[in-house]
Scaffold this motif. Structure first.
Motif, short mmCIF file in Angstrom:
data_model
loop_
_atom_site.label_atom_id
_atom_site.label_comp_id
_atom_site.label_asym_id
_atom_site.label_seq_id
_atom_site.Cartn_x
_atom_site.Cartn_y
_atom_site.Cartn_z
N ALA D 17 0.67 -1.15 -0.10
CA ALA D 17 -0.24 0.03 0.03
C ALA D 17 0.79 1.30 0.15
O ALA D 17 0.41 2.46 -0.37
N GLU D 18 2.07 1.24 0.56
CA GLU D 18 3.02 2.42 0.50
C GLU D 18 3.68 2.27 -1.03
O GLU D 18 3.82 1.49 -1.42
N GLY D 19 3.92 3.45 -1.14
CA GLY D 19 4.76 3.71 -2.48
C GLY D 19 5.20 5.13 -2.71
O GLY D 19 4.36 5.76 -2.68
N TYR D 56 -1.12 1.57 -8.52
CA TYR D 56 -2.56 2.51 -8.14
C TYR D 56 -1.90 3.62 -7.80
O TYR D 56 -1.05 3.74 -6.99
N PHE D 57 -2.63 4.83 -8.05
CA PHE D 57 -2.45 6.09 -7.78
C PHE D 57 -3.59 6.96 -7.03
O PHE D 57 -4.75 6.19 -7.01
N SER D 58 -3.28 8.01 -6.61
CA SER D 58 -4.30 8.64 -5.92
C SER D 58 -5.26 9.43 -6.71
O SER D 58 -6.52 9.75 -6.42
N PRO D 94 2.87 9.66 -4.55
CA PRO D 94 2.33 8.42 -3.76
C PRO D 94 1.65 7.37 -4.95
O PRO D 94 0.90 7.82 -5.69
N TYR D 95 2.10 5.95 -4.67
CA TYR D 95 1.40 5.01 -5.29
C TYR D 95 1.19 3.84 -4.39
O TYR D 95 1.75 3.81 -3.28
N ALA D 96 0.32 2.86 -4.82
CA ALA D 96 0.51 1.57 -4.49
C ALA D 96 0.74 0.35 -5.42
O ALA D 96 0.54 0.80 -6.67
N SER D 97 0.94 -0.94 -4.92
CA SER D 97 0.92 -1.79 -6.26
C SER D 97 0.06 -3.18 -5.65
O SER D 97 0.24 -3.56 -4.51
#
Lengths: 131, 131, 131, 131
Positions: D17-19, D56-58, D94-97
């Motif tokens: 979830a962090e990125g 994934y982005f905001s 910020p992103y997630a993967s």
């Protein structure tokens, strides 16, 4: 009844295999910046959590239990540095810990290392023993 | 019978996908401050834990098993830097590891990076393979 | 039907037992470098995730819920520093959090500590409550 | 048959979830010290692991899949900085993967932040989606 009691959060048995309180601190005049390790305990239940911490070492028998009570719906961030009964936690010595509670809790392990002027941090959710 | 034998803590198979021993150390005269990686092993059982560590690389076949015994109710914080048999762990080289034990243990992965004068730390409970 | 809807990723209940926003920042003129804690939320679903965060303290009743909506297939890295309703998160105060969502999400906890000129970071996947 | 094929290690779906790839690096002349994030992938199987990473982005739609093959019994420490197809990963964003593989793998997330001369590190085993 307007008191929604959610299902409990967490488990009753946890383990942290890492454990090491650095022997020195650069900013030791501020207790917040003394090198330390913490077991953060979250008790989201509506009753006390009675917690027993047992410490394991590489060259001696386990020490414990250290007994900690976390009030209902409270968190306690227990510094291993502050544990005294049955014995202080030795510095500069590898250890590990098992945390057992009579109700589900959540445990997270954190170290602050201030041996150098710059801070170093580590943290991880502890290992939760299912069931 | 006054010997309460609690249920075992942990699992028999663990994995750490990260792995990297930095090639340099700023404070290399103090062995505690040499850049290193550790697999912290907790054996809370009342018998020996026979542990086998296998290392995986990006460009060569796996190396191992490295065999480690953790006595009953003891922890061993195994430095990957110190593994010698069947081969030293190369520095400055990405790797990963699988840790297998004949009884349940708990595994946590930690790195201390002292390439710069300030310390950097990372840690995580390893991936526990259920069942 | 050419819309492959994968199984959801994550869980509906998560907990973070650590929580501490450092009171100071060395690089406070850059908002990215203000000492902060983040709950990174990933919503990989094709619908909104309605998230409720409850904060737990050592010496007062829980505060919350803080309500956050994560749009479909988006991530939100929520700074605890920025939470305002029902109350700001106190600095220099230990806390913990429970995160509940109406659809499965993934939660990761990160702290950036810039009390000293050198950065310190910690991060862990939060505790996922199964079922 | 003298080829003991152990049970596979890991899961087929993971999430981070962090990125966040920091925009700057103090030691940028050494590629090892460029600020970066890594998804460490361990494939302990005796066949290729075909891995698909979705970001994934905001504020925008997901990007991917980024396709990575991990050979049998190998680890690949994939730098998000190096992903190019279908699009580079933006810095300071910020992103997630979500990481999906056709065989069980183990995933660990690491960031090296060298915006300041002192290094900062974080790492966590990613969230494993059971079943």
């Amino acid at each position: 009844m307007n008191d929604p009691r959610p299902a409990p959060v967490g488990q009753r048995r946890w383990a942290i295999a890492e454990g090491y309180i650095p022997p020195d601190s650069t900013h030791g005049d501020d207790p917040r910046l003394v090198s330390h390790e913490t077991a953060c305990l979250l008790n989201a239940n509506r009753c006390d959590a009675h917690v027993a911490i047992t410490l394991y070492f590489s060259d001696r028998d386990p020490v414990g239990p250290y007994r900690v009570t976390v009030p209902p719906q409270r968190t306690r961030h227990v510094r291993f540095n502050d544990l005294r009964d049955p014995a202080p936690v030795p510095r500069d010595t590898p250890y590990a810990s098992v945390i057992e509670a009579d109700v589900p809790v959540v445990v997270q392990h954190t170290r602050l290392d201030t041996r150098q002027p710059a801070l170093a941090l580590l943290s991880t959710i502890a290992h939760a023993e299912a069931g």
